[in-house]
Motif scaffolding. Structure first.
Motif, mmCIF file in Angstrom:
data_model
loop_
_atom_site.group_PDB
_atom_site.id
_atom_site.type_symbol
_atom_site.label_atom_id
_atom_site.label_comp_id
_atom_site.label_asym_id
_atom_site.label_seq_id
_atom_site.Cartn_x
_atom_site.Cartn_y
_atom_site.Cartn_z
ATOM 1 N N LEU B 178 -20.176 -6.343 16.376
ATOM 2 C CA LEU B 178 -20.975 -5.608 15.395
ATOM 3 C C LEU B 178 -22.224 -6.399 15.041
ATOM 4 O O LEU B 178 -23.331 -5.864 15.013
ATOM 5 N N GLY B 179 -22.011 -7.692 14.804
ATOM 6 C CA GLY B 179 -23.139 -8.556 14.489
ATOM 7 C C GLY B 179 -24.159 -8.538 15.611
ATOM 8 O O GLY B 179 -25.372 -8.452 15.367
ATOM 9 N N GLY B 180 -23.665 -8.622 16.836
ATOM 10 C CA GLY B 180 -24.584 -8.597 17.962
ATOM 11 C C GLY B 180 -25.317 -7.277 18.061
ATOM 12 O O GLY B 180 -26.526 -7.225 18.303
ATOM 13 N N GLN B 182 -25.982 -5.187 15.723
ATOM 14 C CA GLN B 182 -26.941 -5.025 14.628
ATOM 15 C C GLN B 182 -28.266 -5.694 14.954
ATOM 16 O O GLN B 182 -29.298 -5.320 14.410
ATOM 17 N N GLY B 183 -28.213 -6.684 15.836
ATOM 18 C CA GLY B 183 -29.437 -7.412 16.127
ATOM 19 C C GLY B 183 -30.263 -6.792 17.243
ATOM 20 O O GLY B 183 -31.300 -7.329 17.616
ATOM 21 N N PRO B 185 -32.934 -4.499 18.492
ATOM 22 C CA PRO B 185 -34.037 -3.781 17.833
ATOM 23 C C PRO B 185 -34.043 -2.306 18.215
ATOM 24 O O PRO B 185 -33.834 -1.955 19.376
ATOM 25 N N ASP B 186 -34.276 -1.464 17.227
ATOM 26 C CA ASP B 186 -34.306 -0.024 17.466
ATOM 27 C C ASP B 186 -35.358 0.376 18.484
ATOM 28 O O ASP B 186 -35.151 1.277 19.290
ATOM 29 N N MET B 210 -28.674 -7.290 25.449
ATOM 30 C CA MET B 210 -28.991 -7.865 24.141
ATOM 31 C C MET B 210 -27.777 -8.478 23.471
ATOM 32 O O MET B 210 -27.890 -9.413 22.692
ATOM 33 N N PRO B 213 -24.986 -12.596 24.903
ATOM 34 C CA PRO B 213 -24.545 -13.915 24.421
ATOM 35 C C PRO B 213 -23.271 -13.820 23.579
ATOM 36 O O PRO B 213 -22.387 -14.668 23.650
ATOM 37 N N VAL B 214 -23.218 -12.753 22.812
ATOM 38 C CA VAL B 214 -22.079 -12.564 21.936
ATOM 39 C C VAL B 214 -20.864 -12.112 22.745
ATOM 40 O O VAL B 214 -19.722 -12.459 22.452
ATOM 41 N N LEU B 216 -20.327 -13.132 25.759
ATOM 42 C CA LEU B 216 -19.814 -14.369 26.357
ATOM 43 C C LEU B 216 -18.919 -15.106 25.367
ATOM 44 O O LEU B 216 -17.873 -15.640 25.725
ATOM 45 N N TYR B 293 -30.604 -14.419 27.339
ATOM 46 C CA TYR B 293 -30.893 -15.086 26.078
ATOM 47 C C TYR B 293 -32.341 -14.848 25.684
ATOM 48 O O TYR B 293 -33.249 -15.380 26.282
ATOM 49 N N SER B 294 -32.584 -14.047 24.675
ATOM 50 C CA SER B 294 -33.966 -13.869 24.243
ATOM 51 C C SER B 294 -34.468 -15.155 23.618
ATOM 52 O O SER B 294 -35.646 -15.430 23.578
ATOM 53 N N GLY B 295 -33.547 -15.949 23.146
ATOM 54 C CA GLY B 295 -33.978 -17.192 22.508
ATOM 55 C C GLY B 295 -33.757 -18.375 23.411
ATOM 56 O O GLY B 295 -33.696 -19.514 22.985
ATOM 57 N N GLY B 296 -33.592 -18.137 24.695
ATOM 58 C CA GLY B 296 -33.207 -19.246 25.583
ATOM 59 C C GLY B 296 -34.243 -19.693 26.545
ATOM 60 O O GLY B 296 -35.336 -20.046 26.283
#
Lengths: 422, 296, 279
Positions: B178-180, B182-183, B185-186, B210, B213-214, B216, B293-296
């Protein structure tokens, strides 16, 4: 300056006083398991003991669950209690590993009424000739029966004269079916709530037939004729005579005890402790009788007692406390809790235990049965492992997916293999 | 060049500073017991008498111990079925629970309830569900003409029963998914819809990458947890019937605290450790192929 | 178009409700059992609506558990654990996710590795460690280690960090923010769902913790709720049935978890602000 000096003096004085006092007061720790009522009882006993021994403090430690996990961790971790409650089946292992102090000398020194102990209690807490523990209570298996169901079936209540054949007849006569399904069983069987069956319930029948499963010197008699006949008798109750439930059937009702409570089984073989719960079931008219016999009388007992670990910091005081709670005063308090027979015969015969006026009417039956009680063979090699193998191996026979003849030979070799391990 | 290495040095120092709490904690609280347990695996120790050094004897007995292999078999089979099942079901439920409909937070709370229920209560419930005579599952099977098995009292069906039961406590992985979700983007979904993507394409090209990562995380944790299952077999079946639910950690626990074989239990633990470690390393290596990973 | 929307909605509601019913059934059963008179515990067919209704089961259960004291103890331990584990795991995960330093991958694997060894074999050495520290029969072994990071949280946060584009960090750095500012001002707000998860797991993990309190706490005055709950009926011997009390106690103990769950949802998940680069 003066204030500082006098202040220092006061400090010094109080320090030395407190040191003096703490040197006098000694604390012992006592671990036990049980419900809140038991905790209260031990706290009460601790208070009584502290009153008679002003410089001693008793720290009662109730371990809420997983008793042995914590006890073993405490001992292994260097914080062994001075006194610990122990079930008899753990005693041999603990002694073998050199963990317990023999208490024969304490028993003599403290004038403990050893001669007043039931024989099965002394046997259970002795190992290779030395005594290691004093009793809290023990509970032999007896036959509980539902008086109403017996009356309806026109049967006489069970008594001392009963042999296996009377038992079988009564079980069959009190079994009722409706629409092809059994709605009432003569014998409740011995299943846990989850449907597991433990071999301890076979031992009475096996011993009554002069058989045995594992002898004290570590030999398996699982396939000897007397033993097989006895086990077969038990299994036949379920699958041949359909007078006892299968694991699945018992599980439906929440286990064998629940079957008896709800009036769906006429008889159950259970440890005397069942009395406490049976009494709470309004409308259950029950009583107890000796187990049926065949070639001999026998029943199983599960003594629980107190032992002193070697790591105890104050073994002498621990022994004193042990003699107190295991002695007449302590035994009386514990007896009133209804957790089983006191280890001392004289206390067993008192009203504190017998509690006349409350069911079962024939409570003294259990005192007689105690005379025929034997502990489970916990002093055989690798007891826990072969017992587990026996449980697992017999499971398909209980459900009926395999017959006894199919299973026994292989099970016997497996047990022999485990007995040989070291 | 010197400037860059100074920057890198500074960043490295900062990095160590941030992870310092864990580093210190590991050294003080964990390293010692970890090494101790490894050493115990080379001993014979019953917790009560002194430790006895036996070298590789424990590991050698393992090879001859049929219960060891049984435990491995049971745990591996369980893991192979339970982990994918849990991942798929929790992801689907998380997507359902991500809907912006009214009272969704109540639904989310309800789906988390099983995780809060005491294990003994869940055990009672599931014993009823699996009851051969009157349980939900067999009643349902009866409706479609199949005679249901004995489940928990049957050596063939007890393990499948526990696998099905494992779906009961997926509340945590649902929350993480759920957390993943929610992140995400629409505007990514909007762009995909503009491109004419359908439900599956949206999932495959937007959602999954998107949340990978979660995903994994849930996969690795799922594997680690499935190999360490203990509570339910302990309460419900005690490894039976006929050792068909003898989970590895249950067997380990029996050795440690019931059979007085802490040395052997330690060696069992380290073998399990190596197995889980290898599986995790494998998953981590493979993950480079499918995790975004968007942040990777 | 509208029809498809409604069909989807109905399907959605129905599947959710089906699952919810299955899940709520045991809770209803717990509630029903908690209000029963013990003589009806073994009725078959079982009583769904208790008769008589024993409201007094609740005060009895709470008294037996020494509720006031055990509740206070549990709140203390839970608060400390949550505080410690959240703050430390956040810092550690940030280091792993956003910084480069030698040995990072190995150390991260080490973090994961600590979750791979079954606790049963480290239990005794850990106990000895805490005994040497003099922390037996104190709360310290329960919450102090939390201040040094929890591997599960570190791993979780790490994965969530990696879903946040690094461009955000760089933009802030250009504006002159140091690493700590970047964490608190930029990244944290993006981590709301992760923080919600942390709060829920952290609370539940600490609230329901069993093995550690069992091993390290001796005095009943220091018991947590879980220990008191377990003491109701000793598995080592039968006694008068207390299932009704256990159910009542379990529901009371589970209630705070539900509340925390609802609150965490409200403030974290619901509160995701759609701005910046994310949605």
């Amino acid at each position: 300056m003066k204030k500082i000096t006098s202040g220092l003096l006061v400090l010094l004085l109080s320090l030395s006083l407190s040191i003096a006092f703490s040197a006098e007061q000694q604390t012992i720790t006592f671990t036990f398991w049980g419900n809140p009522q038991m905790a209260d009882a031990f706290q009460k006993l601790a208070a009584m003991f502290e009153k008679e021994n002003p410089n001693i403090k008793v720290d009662t430690i109730l371990i809420p669950s997983k008793y042995y996990d914590k006890l073993l961790t405490m001992i292994a971790g260097g914080t062994a209690p001075d006194l610990a409650m122990l079930a008899f089946d753990k005693l041999p292992e603990f002694v073998e590993k050199g963990t317990l102090l023999p208490i024969d000398s304490y028993v003599e020194k403290l004038n403990y009424p050893k001669a007043d102990l039931f024989k099965v209690v002394i046997d259970s807490f002795s190992y290779k000739g030395k005594l290691y523990g004093l009793p809290r209570s023990f509970s032999p298996f007896v036959l509980f029966y539902n008086k109403d169901l017996f009356k309806t079936a026109g049967l006489k209540y069970p008594d001392k004269s009963w042999t296996w054949s009377e038992f079988l007849t009564a079980a069959r006569k009190t079994t009722k079916t409706a629409g092809g399904k059994t709605v009432q069983w003569g014998f409740a069987g011995n299943y846990e709530e989850k449907g597991t069956f433990y071999p301890e319930w076979l031992f009475p029948f096996v011993w009554q037939n002069k058989g045995d499963i594992v002898t004290a010197d570590g030999k398996s008699l699982l396939t000897s004729p007397n033993t097989v006949e006895a086990i077969k008798f038990y299994i036949d109750l379920i699958h041949k005579h359909k007078a006892a439930p299968t694991p699945a059937q018992a599980q439906t009702f929440g286990g064998s005890d629940a079957l008896f409570y709800s009036g769906k089984a006429a008889m159950i073989m259970e440890s005397y402790v069942l009395v406490a719960s049976a009494r709470t079931q309004k409308g259950l008219n029950f009583d107890v009788a000796p187990l049926p016999h065949r070639k001999a009388r026998a029943t199983v007992a599960f003594p629980i007692g107190y032992v002193i670990p070697k790591g105890a910091k104050n073994p002498d005081i621990a022994a004193k406390f042990m003699a107190f709670i295991g002695g007449p005063e302590g035994q009386k308090v514990i007896a009133e809790l209804g957790v089983g027979l006191p280890g001392l015969m004289s206390i067993a015969k008192t009203d504190a235990f017998l509690q006349p006026g409350q069911p079962p009417e024939h409570s003294y039956v259990v005192i007689e049965e105690a005379g025929y009680a034997r502990p489970l063979p916990a002093d055989t090699p690798n007891y826990i492992q072969w017992y587990d193998a026996l449980t697992q191996g017999l499971a398909p026979v209980l459900t009926g997916s395999k017959t006894l003849d199919e299973v026994l030979p292989q099970l016997n070799s497996k047990i022999e293999e485990i007995l040989r391990q070291r | 060049m010197r400037h860059r290495s100074k920057l890198m040095q500074r960043e490295a120092l900062e990095g160590f500073l941030y992870i310092a709490p864990w580093l210190i904690g590991f050294t003080v609280f964990y390293a010692g017991p970890l090494i101790a347990s490894l050493l115990f695996s080379f001993t014979s120790w019953d917790l009560l008498s002194p430790v006895k050094w036996v070298g590789l004897a424990n590991y050698r007995s393992m090879l001859k111990d049929e219960l060891f292999f049984q435990a491995l078999k049971v745990t591996t089979i369980y893991s192979i079925f339970a982990v994918p099942l849990q991942l798929i079901v929790s992801l689907i439920l998380a997507m359902l629970l991500n809907s912006k409909i009214r009272a969704i937070s109540i639904f989310r709370t309800i789906y988390y309830v099983p995780t809060i229920l005491p294990a003994v209560v869940s055990a009672i419930l599931w014993r009823w569900i699996f009851n051969p005579e009157i349980g939900l599952i067999n009643l349902f099977l009866k409706l479609i003409g199949i005679r249901g098995p004995e489940w928990l009292t049957s050596s063939q069906w007890a393990l499948p029963a526990l696998i099905i039961m494992s779906l009961w406590s997926i509340g945590s992985s649902i929350i993480i998914f759920l957390g993943g979700l929610q992140g995400v983007p629409d505007y990514l979904y909007e762009a995909a819809e503009l491109d004419g993507a359908n439900l599956w394409e949206k999932f495959r090209n937007v959602t999954f990458p998107m949340i990978s990562p979660v995903f994994l995380f849930n996969l690795i944790i799922g594997i680690i947890d499935s190999f360490q299952v203990f509570t339910y077999p302990y309460i419900m079946t005690e490894g039976g019937p006929e050792y068909s639910t003898l989970f590895y950690v249950l067997y380990l626990y029996q050795n440690a605290f019931q059979y007085f074989k802490m040395g052997y239990a330690s060696s069992l633990a380290w073998i399990l450790f190596i197995i889980i470690l290898l599986l995790t390393l494998l998953q981590t290596l493979l993950s480079k192929k499918w995790v975004f990973y968007s942040g990777g | 178009m509208k029809n498809r929307g409604i069909v989807k909605l109905i399907f959605l509601y129905m599947s959710l409700i089906l699952g919810a019913t299955l899940i709520l059934a045991p809770v209803v059963w717990m509630l029903s059992t908690s209000l029963k008179d013990p003589s009806h515990l073994f009725d078959f067919p079982p009583q769904w609506i208790p008769n008589p209704v024993r409201w007094d089961n609740y005060p009895t259960a709470l008294n037996t558990m020494n509720f006031a004291i055990t509740f206070r103890n549990t709140v203390y331990v839970t608060f400390m654990e949550m505080l410690g584990s959240t703050v430390s795991s956040l810092l550690v995960a940030y280091g792993f996710a956003r910084m480069r330093f030698p040995g990072k991958n190995f150390l991260f694997m080490l973090v994961l590795a600590t979750m791979m060894l079954p606790g049963q074999v480290t239990m005794v050495p850990k106990f000895i460690l805490f005994r040497i520290l003099g922390w037996v029969d104190t709360f310290n072994p329960l919450w102090v280690p939390a201040f040094f990071g929890r591997p599960f949280f570190i791993f979780l946060l790490n994965q969530f960090f990696l879903t946040i584009p690094k461009e955000l960090d760089e933009a802030a750095r250009i504006d002159g923010c140091g690493s700590f500012r970047i964490l608190t001002r930029i990244l944290l707000p993006q981590l709301k769902p992760a923080l919600a998860a942390l709060t829920i797991f952290g609370f539940m993990g600490a609230w329901n913790e069993f093995m550690n309190p069992l091993i390290y706490i001796n005095s009943q005055a220091k018991w947590t709720l879980v220990l008191a709950l377990n003491a109701f009926q000793s598995p080592l011997e039968p006694g008068a049935p207390v299932t009704h009390l256990i159910m009542a106690a379990s529901l009371v103990v589970a209630l705070p978890c539900m509340i925390v769950f609802l609150l965490a949802q409200k403030y974290f998940i619901e509160g995701v602000v759609f701005s910046g680069m994310k949605g």
